[in-house]
Design an enzyme around this catalytic site. Structure first.
Site, PDB file in Angstrom:
ATOM      1  CG  ASN A 212      -1.958  -1.001   1.221  1.00 36.46           C
ATOM      2  OD1 ASN A 212      -2.164  -1.614   0.187  1.00 36.46           O
ATOM      3  ND2 ASN A 212      -2.621  -1.216   2.337  1.00 36.46           N
ATOM      4  NE  ARG A 235      -0.029   3.851  11.189  1.00 38.28           N
ATOM      5  CZ  ARG A 235      -0.889   4.227  12.134  1.00 38.28           C
ATOM      6  NH1 ARG A 235      -1.658   5.290  11.955  1.00 38.28           N
ATOM      7  NH2 ARG A 235      -0.989   3.578  13.264  1.00 38.28           N
ATOM      8  CG  ASP A 259      -5.320  12.797  12.205  1.00 38.36           C
ATOM      9  OD1 ASP A 259      -5.108  13.885  12.755  1.00 38.36           O
ATOM     10  OD2 ASP A 259      -5.393  11.716  12.838  1.00 38.36           O
ATOM     11  CD  GLU A 264       2.245  10.566  11.760  1.00 39.03           C
ATOM     12  OE1 GLU A 264       1.470  10.732  10.804  1.00 39.03           O
ATOM     13  OE2 GLU A 264       1.891  10.087  12.853  1.00 39.03           O
ATOM     14  CG  HIS A 297      -1.428  10.247  14.230  1.00 36.99           C
ATOM     15  ND1 HIS A 297      -0.512   9.493  13.561  1.00 36.99           N
ATOM     16  CD2 HIS A 297      -2.443   9.393  14.543  1.00 36.99           C
ATOM     17  CE1 HIS A 297      -0.937   8.243  13.482  1.00 36.99           C
ATOM     18  NE2 HIS A 297      -2.119   8.166  14.062  1.00 36.99           N
TER      19      HIS A 297
HETATM   20  P1  NAD Z   1      -8.758  -2.898  10.200  1.00 37.61           P
HETATM   21  O1  NAD Z   1      -7.669  -3.889  10.367  1.00 37.61           O
HETATM   22  O2  NAD Z   1     -10.020  -3.057  10.992  1.00 37.61           O
HETATM   23  O3  NAD Z   1      -9.182  -2.813   8.661  1.00 37.61           O
HETATM   24  C1  NAD Z   1      -8.263  -2.685   7.619  1.00 37.61           C
HETATM   25  C2  NAD Z   1      -8.984  -3.065   6.329  1.00 37.61           C
HETATM   26  O4  NAD Z   1      -8.097  -2.785   5.241  1.00 37.61           O
HETATM   27  C3  NAD Z   1      -9.371  -4.533   6.213  1.00 37.61           C
HETATM   28  O5  NAD Z   1     -10.748  -4.645   5.868  1.00 37.61           O
HETATM   29  C4  NAD Z   1      -8.474  -5.051   5.092  1.00 37.61           C
HETATM   30  O6  NAD Z   1      -9.085  -6.089   4.328  1.00 37.61           O
HETATM   31  C5  NAD Z   1      -8.258  -3.792   4.282  1.00 37.61           C
HETATM   32  N1  NAD Z   1      -7.084  -3.794   3.408  1.00 37.61           N
HETATM   33  C6  NAD Z   1      -5.809  -4.112   3.731  1.00 37.61           C
HETATM   34  N2  NAD Z   1      -5.006  -3.980   2.664  1.00 37.61           N
HETATM   35  C7  NAD Z   1      -5.797  -3.548   1.645  1.00 37.61           C
HETATM   36  C8  NAD Z   1      -5.551  -3.249   0.281  1.00 37.61           C
HETATM   37  N3  NAD Z   1      -4.324  -3.366  -0.241  1.00 37.61           N
HETATM   38  N4  NAD Z   1      -6.570  -2.839  -0.466  1.00 37.61           N
HETATM   39  C9  NAD Z   1      -7.811  -2.734   0.077  1.00 37.61           C
HETATM   40  N5  NAD Z   1      -8.115  -3.006   1.338  1.00 37.61           N
HETATM   41  C10 NAD Z   1      -7.111  -3.423   2.120  1.00 37.61           C
HETATM   42  O7  NAD Z   1      -8.077  -1.485  10.471  1.00 37.61           O
HETATM   43  P2  NAD Z   1      -8.750  -0.187  11.133  1.00 37.61           P
HETATM   44  O8  NAD Z   1      -8.760  -0.341  12.622  1.00 37.61           O
HETATM   45  O9  NAD Z   1     -10.014   0.128  10.430  1.00 37.61           O
HETATM   46  O10 NAD Z   1      -7.621   0.911  10.793  1.00 37.61           O
HETATM   47  C11 NAD Z   1      -7.504   1.475   9.494  1.00 37.61           C
HETATM   48  C12 NAD Z   1      -6.345   2.466   9.424  1.00 37.61           C
HETATM   49  O11 NAD Z   1      -6.507   3.541  10.349  1.00 37.61           O
HETATM   50  C13 NAD Z   1      -4.975   1.868   9.748  1.00 37.61           C
HETATM   51  O12 NAD Z   1      -4.029   2.388   8.824  1.00 37.61           O
HETATM   52  C14 NAD Z   1      -4.657   2.415  11.111  1.00 37.61           C
HETATM   53  O13 NAD Z   1      -3.261   2.481  11.299  1.00 37.61           O
HETATM   54  C15 NAD Z   1      -5.275   3.783  11.025  1.00 37.61           C
HETATM   55  N6  NAD Z   1      -5.513   4.427  12.326  1.00 37.61           N
HETATM   56  C16 NAD Z   1      -5.381   5.804  12.433  1.00 37.61           C
HETATM   57  C17 NAD Z   1      -5.600   6.452  13.641  1.00 37.61           C
HETATM   58  C18 NAD Z   1      -5.503   7.964  13.785  1.00 37.61           C
HETATM   59  O14 NAD Z   1      -5.527   8.481  14.916  1.00 37.61           O
HETATM   60  N7  NAD Z   1      -5.390   8.722  12.710  1.00 37.61           N
HETATM   61  C19 NAD Z   1      -5.947   5.688  14.769  1.00 37.61           C
HETATM   62  C20 NAD Z   1      -6.100   4.289  14.632  1.00 37.61           C
HETATM   63  C21 NAD Z   1      -5.878   3.672  13.412  1.00 37.61           C
END
Ligand code: NAD
Length: 332
Positions: A212, A235, A259, A264, A297
Site C-alpha cells: 500500500n 497512515r 491527519d 510525521e 494525528h
Molecule cells: P482494520 O484492520 O479493521 O481494517 C483494515 C482493512 O483494510 C481490512 O478490511 C483489510 O481487508 C483492508 N485492506 C488491507 N489492505 C488492503 C488493500 N491493499 N486494499 C484494500 N483493502 C485493504 O483497520 P482499522 O482499525 O479500520 O484501521 C484502518 C487504518 O486507520 C490503519 O491504517 C490504522 O493504522 C489507522 N488508524 C489511524 C488512527 C488515527 O488516529 N489517525 C488511529 C487508529 C488507526
C-alpha cells in the site's frame, strides 16, 4: 503481581489510577519516561510492562527485560513494527496490542474534516480573522449530493460509512476482503481504479503494508475525478506527498484532510514555538493551503479512546501474567 507502565502521559494517568483502584491485587508502577536502555532497569521486579511509543523496542532493551524475567509486554496502541521481533522471541516475551480502541473516534474526526473542507470553514476562519465577512467566492458543496469512496472497510472504514450515509451521501467501497453485511448492500466496486473514477471524495482507511506504500501516487490521482477530495486519517505512507502537492497545484485535488503524514515521526505532538520553526518545508507548504487541513494525528484522541488504550492494555497484561493467555496476543 506488579506491572510497570511506561510513557504514561498526563491525560492517561487518571485512567491508570482508576484501573489500579479497580484491581487492588496488582501493584501498579508508572513513569512518564519511554522504555529504552536508560529506563529499562525500572522494570526489575515487575511481571509485565505496559508501553506506548514510536521509539524502537530494541534488542538491548528486550534482552534486559528477558534477563529480569519480564515476559509480558502490552502495547497501548496497535502498531508492533517498532519491536525487534527476533529479540522478543529469543527472550520468550509475549506481546499484546490494542487493535481497536474507538473506530468511531477516527471516523467522526474524518467526517468533521470533510465537512470543514466542503463548507470552506478554513477559508472563512481566515477571512473573518482579517475582518472580511463576505460570502463570495467561497461557495460550498453538499455531501448529500456526493459519492464517497471508502478505501478499506475495516473497523474504521465501516464506522465512517455509517456517518457518510447519515449525511445522505452515496457510498461505494473497495476492499480486498468483502464485509458480508456491506456486500449485501452492494456497495463494493471491483478495483481501486473503479473507486477512483467514481468518487467525489476518497476516504482512506487501509493499513500501511508494503504493497500500500504510496498507493495514492501520480498514477492514482490521474485516474480520479477532477476536483476530488482526499481524506487520509490512516497512515502517512499511503500517500505520495509530492504527488499530492502536484495534484493540489493542478486543481485535480480540490482539497485534502491529512491527519497523518509520511514524515510525521518526531514532528507531530511537538511544540516548535512558532510556525516558522516547524522543521519540514513540505509539511508547511501543505498547512499554508486553505484547502488542506493538516492535523497532528489526533483523530484517535478522545477520552473514550485514551481510556480504552489504558484499560485494554492493562487488562491484557494482567491476563497474560495470570493465565499466559490474552485475546490480544500479537504474532511477531
Ligand atoms: P482494520 O484492520 O479493521 O481494517 C483494515 C482493512 O483494510 C481490512 O478490511 C483489510 O481487508 C483492508 N485492506 C488491507 N489492505 C488492503 C488493500 N491493499 N486494499 C484494500 N483493502 C485493504 O483497520 P482499522 O482499525 O479500520 O484501521 C484502518 C487504518 O486507520 C490503519 O491504517 C490504522 O493504522 C489507522 N488508524 C489511524 C488512527 C488515527 O488516529 N489517525 C488511529 C487508529 C488507526
Amino acid at each position: 503481581m506488579k506491572i510497570i507502565a511506561y510513557g504514561i502521559r498526563d491525560d492517561e494517568k487518571p485512567y491508570l489510577d482508576k484501573w489500579s483502584e479497580e484491581n487492588p491485587d496488582v501493584e501498579v508502577a508508572s513513569t512518564g519516561e519511554l522504555l529504552d536502555e536508560s529506563t529499562v532497569d525500572q522494570a526489575k521486579g515487575a511481571d509485565g510492562v505496559v508501553v506506548y511509543q514510536q521509539k524502537p523496542y530494541t534488542a538491548a532493551v528486550l534482552d534486559k527485560l528477558g534477563s529480569y524475567g519480564v515476559k509480558f509486554m502490552s502495547l497501548r496502541n496497535v502498531g508492533v513494527d517498532n519491536i525487534d521481533a527476533d529479540a522478543a522471541k529469543r527472550n520468550g516475551i509475549q506481546v499484546t496490542n490494542v487493535p481497536a480502541y474507538s473506530p468511531e473516534a477516527i471516523a467522526e474526526f474524518t467526517a468533521t474534516e470533510l465537512m470543514r473542507l466542503l463548507r470552506r470553514t478554513n477559508t472563512f476562519d481566515r477571512k473573518i480573522a482579517h475582518g472580511d465577512l463576505r460570502w463570495a467566492p467561497d461557495i460550498a458543496e453538499e455531501l448529500n449530493q456526493m459519492t464517497v469512496g471508502v478505501f478499506a472497510t475495516g473497523r474504521i472504514g465501516r464506522a465512517a460509512i455509517r456517518i457518510y450515509k447519515g449525511f445522505g451521501a452515496k457510498v461505494i467501497a473497495y476492499d480486498i476482503f468483502h464485509n458480508p453485511e456491506l456486500e449485501k448492500e452492494g456497495i463494493y466496486v471491483d478495483s481501486p481504479e473503479e473507486l477512483y473514477a467514481k468518487s467525489d471524495v476518497l476516504s482512506i482507511h487501509a493499513p500501511a503494508t508494503k504493497e500500500n506504500e504510496h498507493m495514492l501516487n501520480d498514477d492514482a490521482f490521474s485516474k480520479m475525478k477532477d476536483g476530488v477530495y482526499i481524506l487520509n486519517p490512516a497512515r502517512g505512507i499511503l500517500v505520495d506527498t509530492d504527488a499530492l502537492i502536484r495534484a493540489l497545484d493542478s486543481g485535480k485535488v480540490a482539497g485534502a484532510a491529512l491527519d497523518v503524514y509520511e514524515d510525521e515521526v518526531g514532528i507531530f505532538n511537538t511544540d516548535f514555538g512558532s510556525f516558522d520553526k516547524i522543521p519540514d518545508e513540505r509539511l508547511k507548504n501543505l498547512i499554508k493551503r486553505e484547502n488542506v487541513l493538516v492535523s497532528p494525528h489526533i483523530a484517535f484522541y478522545t477520552k473514550r479512546a485514551v481510556r480504552n488504550m489504558v484499560y485494554f492494555a492493562m487488562d491484557a497484561n494482567k491476563s497474560l501474567i495470570n493465565t499466559g493467555k490474552s485475546d490480544k496476543l500479537v504474532k511477531l
